[in-house]
Structure formats: structure tokens, C-alpha cells
Enzyme design. Structure first.
Site, short mmCIF file in Angstrom:
data_model
loop_
_atom_site.label_atom_id
_atom_site.label_comp_id
_atom_site.label_asym_id
_atom_site.label_seq_id
_atom_site.Cartn_x
_atom_site.Cartn_y
_atom_site.Cartn_z
N ARG A 93 0.86 -1.18 0.00
CA ARG A 93 0.00 0.00 0.00
C ARG A 93 0.90 1.23 0.00
NH1 ARG A 93 -5.73 1.10 0.90
NH2 ARG A 93 -5.84 -1.08 0.35
N LEU A 94 0.65 2.05 -0.97
CA LEU A 94 1.34 3.33 -1.07
C LEU A 94 1.23 4.05 0.27
CD1 LEU A 94 2.58 5.57 -2.94
CD2 LEU A 94 0.22 6.37 -3.21
N HIS A 95 2.32 4.62 0.75
CA HIS A 95 2.27 5.42 1.97
C HIS A 95 3.34 6.49 1.96
CE1 HIS A 95 4.83 1.94 2.90
NE2 HIS A 95 5.48 2.70 3.75
N LEU A 96 2.94 7.66 2.40
CA LEU A 96 3.81 8.83 2.49
C LEU A 96 4.29 8.93 3.92
CD1 LEU A 96 4.82 11.49 1.11
CD2 LEU A 96 2.72 12.55 1.94
#
Length: 139
Positions: A93-96
Site C-alpha cells: 500500500r502506497l504510503h507517504l
């Protein structure tokens, strides 16, 4: 569910959410590498930065807005943070990452941890680049 997909499970629990919008959420990193370490995740199933395209520009802007909001809510200074993505993500999952520059944490145990935030392995978010791309897209 494998450890690499734990973020998906974490964002489904309301008690983990610090801030949320209709398209993204902010949670505390379970293994923080600094005094303040937060993750901003989209609700959409985007595996990593390598799956982003032009259609995600508004999502990236929302992730950045939530990053700024969590720093404000926590009562700390924006200038004391690095904000960006791992070039080699280990979690699904994309995460910043929104991480304070102090890097004071018992979870900061290895060179790999340090390097993932302090070398080219950390890709800083730059809102200027996003705005420029948006203008080009509109042209």
C-alpha cells in the site's frame, strides 16, 4: 495476512486513525524511527509509488495536505520534518512518510533504517513538482 500487508489492516481500524479524509488517512507508524513518525495512506488500493500515474495527482496533493495537517495537529514545526516515499518500499500500500528529523527512537536499530530516510532511498515529496505536472497535464 503477511506482515507486508499489515498497513491495510491498520487503516481499517478507526482507533488507529489520527486524521482522515474521504480518500486518505493518517496513522502513527507502529515502529517509529523518530519522535514523530506518521504514515499517510490512500484508501484506494495502490500498491506503491511505481503504480502512480497522472490520474493520481490530486490524490498526491491530498496526501501532502494530510501530512501538513498531522504536523499541525501534533503542534510541531513543519520545518522539522522530512516527507516522502521509500524508493524500495517494504510494505504493501502506497504510503507517504511524515517523519521528524531527530531520528530518536528505539526502533531505529540498523543502518538500513537510517539509510531508508537519509539517502537516495528516500524520495522527498515536492509539491512544486506535483503542481508543475498538473499544469502540464492541463495544457
Amino acid at each position: 495476512m503477511s506482515w507486508s500487508s499489515a498497513l491495510i489492516k491498520d487503516i481499517s481500524k478507526p482507533e488507529n486513525l489520527i486524521i482522515s479524509s474521504e480518500i486518505a488517512v493518517v496513522i502513527a507508524d507502529k515502529f517509529p524511527k523518530a519522535q514523530h513518525h506518521y504514515l499517510v495512506l490512500p484508501l484506494a488500493d495502490i500498491p506503491s509509488i511505481f503504480h502512480l500515474n497522472r490520474s493520481h495527482l490530486s490524490l498526491l496533493e491530498e496526501l501532502h495536505l494530510l501530512a501538513r495537517n498531522v504536523v499541525e495537529v501534533k503542534g510541531v514545526r513543519w520545518q522539522d520534518f522530512n516527507v516522502g516515499f521509500h524508493a524500495e518500499p517494504s510494505m504493501q500500500r502506497l504510503h507517504l512518510h511524515v517523519i521528524s528529523k531527530d531520528f530518536v527512537s528505539t526502533s531505529l536499530k540498523t543502518k538500513k533504517h537510517w539509510n531508508s530516510f537519509n539517502t537516495e532511498l528516500f524520495v522527498p515529496y515536492t509539491s512544486k513538482a506535483i503542481r508543475t505536472r498538473r499544469r502540464l497535464q492541463a495544457s
